[in-house]
Design a protein around this motif. Structure first.
Motif, PDB file in Angstrom:
ATOM      1  N   PRO A 211      10.132   7.413  -4.847  1.00  0.00           N
ATOM      2  CA  PRO A 211      10.891   8.072  -3.783  1.00  0.00           C
ATOM      3  C   PRO A 211      10.977   7.097  -2.266  1.00  0.00           C
ATOM      4  O   PRO A 211       9.549   6.997  -2.105  1.00  0.00           O
ATOM      5  N   ARG A 212      11.861   6.978  -1.472  1.00  0.00           N
ATOM      6  CA  ARG A 212      11.619   5.857  -0.486  1.00  0.00           C
ATOM      7  C   ARG A 212      11.625   6.597   0.791  1.00  0.00           C
ATOM      8  O   ARG A 212      11.917   6.399   1.883  1.00  0.00           O
ATOM      9  N   GLY A 213      12.056   8.110   0.743  1.00  0.00           N
ATOM     10  CA  GLY A 213      12.410   8.945   1.938  1.00  0.00           C
ATOM     11  C   GLY A 213      11.356   9.662   2.732  1.00  0.00           C
ATOM     12  O   GLY A 213       9.970   9.090   2.645  1.00  0.00           O
TER      13      GLY A 213
ATOM     14  N   LEU B 146       1.037  -1.044  -0.062  1.00  0.00           N
ATOM     15  CA  LEU B 146       0.024  -0.035  -0.019  1.00  0.00           C
ATOM     16  C   LEU B 146       0.926   1.129  -0.007  1.00  0.00           C
ATOM     17  O   LEU B 146       0.533   2.132  -0.511  1.00  0.00           O
ATOM     18  N   ASP B 147       1.951   1.372   0.651  1.00  0.00           N
ATOM     19  CA  ASP B 147       2.702   2.464   0.901  1.00  0.00           C
ATOM     20  C   ASP B 147       3.415   2.755  -0.412  1.00  0.00           C
ATOM     21  O   ASP B 147       3.833   3.693  -0.921  1.00  0.00           O
ATOM     22  N   ARG B 148       4.191   1.503  -1.068  1.00  0.00           N
ATOM     23  CA  ARG B 148       4.757   1.541  -2.352  1.00  0.00           C
ATOM     24  C   ARG B 148       3.896   2.038  -3.439  1.00  0.00           C
ATOM     25  O   ARG B 148       4.383   2.906  -4.155  1.00  0.00           O
ATOM     26  N   SER B 149       2.673   1.686  -3.306  1.00  0.00           N
ATOM     27  CA  SER B 149       1.560   2.297  -4.454  1.00  0.00           C
ATOM     28  C   SER B 149       1.308   3.736  -4.160  1.00  0.00           C
ATOM     29  O   SER B 149       1.586   4.618  -5.233  1.00  0.00           O
ATOM     30  N   ARG B 150       1.203   4.147  -2.814  1.00  0.00           N
ATOM     31  CA  ARG B 150       1.047   5.567  -2.680  1.00  0.00           C
ATOM     32  C   ARG B 150       2.127   6.329  -3.127  1.00  0.00           C
ATOM     33  O   ARG B 150       2.193   7.595  -3.772  1.00  0.00           O
ATOM     34  N   ARG B 151       3.393   5.854  -2.761  1.00  0.00           N
ATOM     35  CA  ARG B 151       4.514   6.645  -3.072  1.00  0.00           C
ATOM     36  C   ARG B 151       4.630   6.717  -4.514  1.00  0.00           C
ATOM     37  O   ARG B 151       5.197   7.718  -5.275  1.00  0.00           O
ATOM     38  N   ALA B 152       4.309   5.676  -5.377  1.00  0.00           N
ATOM     39  CA  ALA B 152       4.620   5.643  -6.637  1.00  0.00           C
ATOM     40  C   ALA B 152       3.478   6.743  -7.627  1.00  0.00           C
ATOM     41  O   ALA B 152       3.878   7.175  -8.673  1.00  0.00           O
ATOM     42  N   LEU B 153       2.311   6.668  -6.776  1.00  0.00           N
ATOM     43  CA  LEU B 153       1.413   7.541  -7.488  1.00  0.00           C
ATOM     44  C   LEU B 153       1.676   9.013  -7.093  1.00  0.00           C
ATOM     45  O   LEU B 153       1.119   9.964  -7.726  1.00  0.00           O
ATOM     46  N   ASN B 154       2.226   9.490  -6.083  1.00  0.00           N
ATOM     47  CA  ASN B 154       2.360  10.637  -5.722  1.00  0.00           C
ATOM     48  C   ASN B 154       3.991  10.859  -5.143  1.00  0.00           C
ATOM     49  O   ASN B 154       4.311  11.314  -4.273  1.00  0.00           O
ATOM     50  N   PRO B 155       4.959  10.828  -6.172  1.00  0.00           N
ATOM     51  CA  PRO B 155       6.198  11.051  -6.071  1.00  0.00           C
ATOM     52  C   PRO B 155       6.744  12.477  -5.780  1.00  0.00           C
ATOM     53  O   PRO B 155       7.849  12.731  -5.060  1.00  0.00           O
ATOM     54  N   GLY B 156       5.851  13.424  -5.949  1.00  0.00           N
ATOM     55  CA  GLY B 156       6.253  14.908  -5.729  1.00  0.00           C
ATOM     56  C   GLY B 156       6.131  15.060  -3.857  1.00  0.00           C
ATOM     57  O   GLY B 156       6.522  16.103  -3.447  1.00  0.00           O
TER      58      GLY B 156
ATOM     59  N   GLU C 189      10.259  12.509  -0.533  1.00  0.00           N
ATOM     60  CA  GLU C 189      11.838  12.987  -0.838  1.00  0.00           C
ATOM     61  C   GLU C 189      12.551  11.622  -1.194  1.00  0.00           C
ATOM     62  O   GLU C 189      12.269  10.480  -0.427  1.00  0.00           O
ATOM     63  N   PRO C 190      13.587  11.646  -1.826  1.00  0.00           N
ATOM     64  CA  PRO C 190      14.315  10.505  -2.112  1.00  0.00           C
ATOM     65  C   PRO C 190      15.167  10.113  -0.669  1.00  0.00           C
ATOM     66  O   PRO C 190      15.228  10.894   0.100  1.00  0.00           O
ATOM     67  N   SER C 191      15.252   8.675  -0.543  1.00  0.00           N
ATOM     68  CA  SER C 191      15.862   8.355   0.607  1.00  0.00           C
ATOM     69  C   SER C 191      17.479   8.698   0.840  1.00  0.00           C
ATOM     70  O   SER C 191      17.864   9.059  -0.541  1.00  0.00           O
ATOM     71  N   LYS C 192      17.970   8.318   1.623  1.00  0.00           N
ATOM     72  CA  LYS C 192      19.637   8.762   1.578  1.00  0.00           C
ATOM     73  C   LYS C 192      20.320   7.906   0.809  1.00  0.00           C
ATOM     74  O   LYS C 192      21.229   8.505  -0.054  1.00  0.00           O
ATOM     75  N   ARG C 193      19.959   6.756   0.802  1.00  0.00           N
ATOM     76  CA  ARG C 193      20.410   5.807  -0.340  1.00  0.00           C
ATOM     77  C   ARG C 193      20.445   6.212  -1.753  1.00  0.00           C
ATOM     78  O   ARG C 193      21.186   6.312  -2.471  1.00  0.00           O
TER      79      ARG C 193
END
Length: 161
Positions: free
Chosen positions: A118-120, A80-90, A93-97
């Motif tokens: 983005p995974r941050g 669910l979190d991956r889907s939400r992040r993929a649809l709202n990348p703005g 923020e990007p993760s440190k990695r």
């Protein structure tokens, strides 16, 4: 409130009748992870019997089933979190990695790559208030269905408890 006694198996009725004849008091202590039962003589005299205590614990199979259910729930929440992040990348923020990788590419003279997921942390202002609330984010139909299914599972777990 039920005024009449509920149905009980004949074996249960016999066990209860035998327990009533023992002339003992008992107590039950329910905890989050276990159940403790204590029984002692009704006269409180040690000469009339010992104090008996036992702890009811989950079996290995029950513990394994709980661990499996937790693992599945965690996987559903991550999806669910991956889907939400993929649809709202703005909104993230990007993760440190991901930032370190972008810096290495830039230092090496490689072209910049867009980060699709983005995974941050969420993009926020100086007061750590997110730029946009969760309820205003774009969700796919699959994401909505996953959220509903998760709500139903949690409701079923709460009802069983």
């Amino acid at each position: 409130m039920v005024l009449a006694g509920g149905y009980a198996l004949p074996t249960t009725k016999a066990r209860r009748a035998a327990a009533a004849e023992l002339d003992r008091f008992g107590g039950v202590d329910g905890n989050v992870s276990n159940l403790s039962i204590v029984s002692f003589p009704s006269t409180f005299d040690p000469a009339h019997g010992d104090i008996e205590a036992m702890r009811v614990e989950l079996t290995d199979d029950e513990l394994a089933a709980l661990a499996n259910a937790r693992r599945k729930e965690r996987g559903c929440k991550r999806a669910l979190d991956r889907s939400r992040r993929a649809l709202n990348p703005g909104q993230y923020e990007p993760s440190k990695r991901q930032q370190a990788r972008a810096e290495r590419r830039q230092a090496g003279g490689l072209p910049e790559r867009t980060i699709e997921t983005p995974r941050g942390a969420r993009s926020a202002n100086k007061a750590s208030v997110p730029q946009q609330t969760y309820r205003r984010e774009t969700l796919s139909a699959g994401c909505r269905l996953m959220g509903l299914a998760g709500s139903e599972r949690l409701g079923a777990v709460a009802a069983s408890r």
